[in-house]
Design a protein around this motif. Structure first.
Motif, PDB file in Angstrom:
ATOM      1  N   ARG A 168      54.245  78.503  44.614  1.00  0.00           N
ATOM      2  CA  ARG A 168      54.682  78.256  43.379  1.00  0.00           C
ATOM      3  C   ARG A 168      56.690  78.652  42.781  1.00  0.00           C
ATOM      4  NH1 ARG A 168      55.680  80.269  38.452  1.00  0.00           N
ATOM      5  NH2 ARG A 168      54.178  79.851  36.881  1.00  0.00           N
ATOM      6  N   ASP A 169      56.145  80.074  43.583  1.00  0.00           N
ATOM      7  CA  ASP A 169      58.100  80.392  43.501  1.00  0.00           C
ATOM      8  C   ASP A 169      58.778  78.792  44.145  1.00  0.00           C
ATOM      9  OD1 ASP A 169      57.355  83.006  42.574  1.00  0.00           O
ATOM     10  OD2 ASP A 169      57.340  83.718  44.114  1.00  0.00           O
ATOM     11  N   TYR A 170      58.081  78.874  44.882  1.00  0.00           N
ATOM     12  CA  TYR A 170      59.299  77.542  46.246  1.00  0.00           C
ATOM     13  C   TYR A 170      59.098  76.322  45.286  1.00  0.00           C
ATOM     14  CZ  TYR A 170      59.537  73.363  48.702  1.00  0.00           C
ATOM     15  OH  TYR A 170      60.195  71.908  50.142  1.00  0.00           O
TER      16      TYR A 170
ATOM     17  N   ILE B  27      61.710  72.083  41.298  1.00  0.00           N
ATOM     18  CA  ILE B  27      62.119  72.270  39.987  1.00  0.00           C
ATOM     19  C   ILE B  27      62.667  71.959  39.460  1.00  0.00           C
ATOM     20  CG2 ILE B  27      60.659  71.904  37.976  1.00  0.00           C
ATOM     21  CD1 ILE B  27      58.075  72.219  38.641  1.00  0.00           C
ATOM     22  N   ASP B  28      63.723  72.747  39.264  1.00  0.00           N
ATOM     23  CA  ASP B  28      64.832  73.208  38.284  1.00  0.00           C
ATOM     24  C   ASP B  28      65.393  72.239  39.147  1.00  0.00           C
ATOM     25  OD1 ASP B  28      66.632  74.941  37.000  1.00  0.00           O
ATOM     26  OD2 ASP B  28      67.476  75.442  38.959  1.00  0.00           O
ATOM     27  N   GLY B  29      65.834  72.290  40.578  1.00  0.00           N
ATOM     28  CA  GLY B  29      66.740  71.474  40.922  1.00  0.00           C
ATOM     29  C   GLY B  29      66.634  69.878  40.724  1.00  0.00           C
TER      30      GLY B  29
ATOM     31  N   ARG C  71      45.951  76.825  39.627  1.00  0.00           N
ATOM     32  CA  ARG C  71      47.188  78.359  39.712  1.00  0.00           C
ATOM     33  C   ARG C  71      49.067  77.358  39.280  1.00  0.00           C
ATOM     34  NH1 ARG C  71      46.542  82.455  44.381  1.00  0.00           N
ATOM     35  NH2 ARG C  71      48.219  83.304  43.030  1.00  0.00           N
ATOM     36  N   LEU C  72      49.178  76.601  39.992  1.00  0.00           N
ATOM     37  CA  LEU C  72      50.219  75.876  40.521  1.00  0.00           C
ATOM     38  C   LEU C  72      50.065  74.865  39.288  1.00  0.00           C
ATOM     39  CD1 LEU C  72      50.276  74.723  44.263  1.00  0.00           C
ATOM     40  CD2 LEU C  72      51.193  76.589  43.430  1.00  0.00           C
ATOM     41  N   ARG C  73      49.591  74.352  38.439  1.00  0.00           N
ATOM     42  CA  ARG C  73      50.005  73.911  37.759  1.00  0.00           C
ATOM     43  C   ARG C  73      50.066  74.889  35.987  1.00  0.00           C
ATOM     44  NH1 ARG C  73      45.518  71.399  34.723  1.00  0.00           N
ATOM     45  NH2 ARG C  73      46.681  69.459  34.672  1.00  0.00           N
ATOM     46  N   THR C  74      50.103  75.996  36.521  1.00  0.00           N
ATOM     47  CA  THR C  74      51.263  76.416  35.298  1.00  0.00           C
ATOM     48  C   THR C  74      52.945  76.412  34.885  1.00  0.00           C
ATOM     49  OG1 THR C  74      51.386  78.684  36.663  1.00  0.00           O
ATOM     50  CG2 THR C  74      49.075  78.620  35.575  1.00  0.00           C
ATOM     51  N   LEU C  75      52.831  75.674  36.336  1.00  0.00           N
ATOM     52  CA  LEU C  75      54.631  75.219  36.216  1.00  0.00           C
ATOM     53  C   LEU C  75      54.924  74.000  35.215  1.00  0.00           C
ATOM     54  CD1 LEU C  75      55.653  75.392  39.696  1.00  0.00           C
ATOM     55  CD2 LEU C  75      56.431  77.030  38.526  1.00  0.00           C
ATOM     56  N   GLY C  76      53.720  73.588  34.802  1.00  0.00           N
ATOM     57  CA  GLY C  76      53.695  72.374  33.444  1.00  0.00           C
ATOM     58  C   GLY C  76      54.228  71.291  34.211  1.00  0.00           C
TER      59      GLY C  76
END
Length: 295
Positions: free
Chosen positions: A185-187, A192-194, A235-240
């Motif tokens: 998730r951190d990765y 995603i930010d990039g 849990r990864l879907r919380t990144l949107g």
């Protein structure tokens, strides 16, 4: 043994994440309502080194015909690869990849079939997007900003794969820990930010379960990691953003029934709320998803 009690405990521990919703978007002329309907991506390998013989096509004509069949069987898009990710596979230079990929991309797009291209090479990415590819299945991290800018310039989508190294052919050990999903998730948050900083809006994330990490050669360790990741996908879907899984094979457990492995893992991936299923077995996966949808 996986039991109902383990599933109940997982849900109770991460109940808030189970309600996460993700971006839905259009790829080409098709809208993907990921929150209500999963999608299927059929695989075509243009490399003779690929082990899944049913997916290997060694001519443009064979690849085009197989893509038509996969689309008729239920694939929403087709993933093309010109170089196998197997560690011992022959490397294919940019020119070789483009000569294999471009005729197929152009033909499929002329027939309105959506195309994803698996590569980590900027020159190959640029040529494929210019030929009409709709999705970059990005199996590397090197020159990420450049790759993301190309995707954005063509209004394409990107599948960001978890890759511990400059590309999938250069991975070593997988960083196993108490909670690999939290590490992933951190990765993905960083990637995603990039991607969004470079203008990309259509993003999927892929934990890379089909990649050949050296410390996952033990079948029990690898399959346990894969099963846990599938079930924790929500849990990864919380990144949107929606999640994609390349369904694995588990030869050591399935043996001669290895073509049944992807449907088995698809059940676990569905329980984990996977949004896009990358598979060599399109009709089998469609049958699994249709049957689970009848509940």
């Amino acid at each position: 043994m996986l039991k109902l009690e383990a599933l109940a405990a997982l849900l109770e521990k991460h109940r808030d994440a189970a309600a996460a919703r993700v971006h839905e978007f259009q790829i080409g002329d098709r809208f993907f309502p990921f929150n209500s309907q999963p999608a299927i991506m059929g695989v075509i390998n243009l490399s003779a080194d690929s082990w899944y013989r049913e997916s290997v096509c060694l001519s443009a004509e064979a690849a085009i015909q197989r893509a038509r069949v996969l689309a008729a069987q239920g694939a929403h898009l087709i993933d093309l690869g010109a170089e196998s990710t197997l560690a011992h596979a022959q490397r294919v230079d940019d020119g070789g990849q483009k000569s294999r990929l471009l005729p197929v991309i152009r033909a499929l797009r002329a027939e309105k079939i959506l195309v994803s291209v698996e590569t980590y090479q900027p020159a190959v990415t640029r040529a494929c997007l210019e030929a009409g590819a709709n999705v970059l299945n990005l199996t590397g991290t090197d020159r990420g900003d450049e790759m993301y800018r190309m995707v954005a310039a063509h209004d394409a989508a990107v599948i960001i794969c978890f890759v511990e190294g400059p590309n999938v052919r250069a991975v070593g050990d997988f960083p196993l820990g108490e909670d690999a999903v939290a590490m992933m998730r951190d990765y993905f948050a960083r990637e995603i930010d990039g991607a969004t900083r470079n203008g990309v809006r259509k993003i999927l994330i892929d934990p890379g379960l089909g990649f050949y990490y050296r410390n996952l050669q033990d079948s029990a360790v690898r399959v346990r990691h894969q099963m846990q990741t599938f079930l924790n996908t929500f849990r990864l879907r919380t990144l949107g953003f929606p999640t994609c899984h390349a369904l694995p094979h588990a030869f050591e457990y399935f043996g001669g029934e290895v073509r049944s492995a992807e449907p088995f893992f698809a059940v676990l991936a569905t329980l984990g709320k996977t949004d896009l299923f990358r598979t060599h077995e399109v009709p089998r996966i469609k049958a699994v998803l249709d049957t689970l949808g009848a509940y």
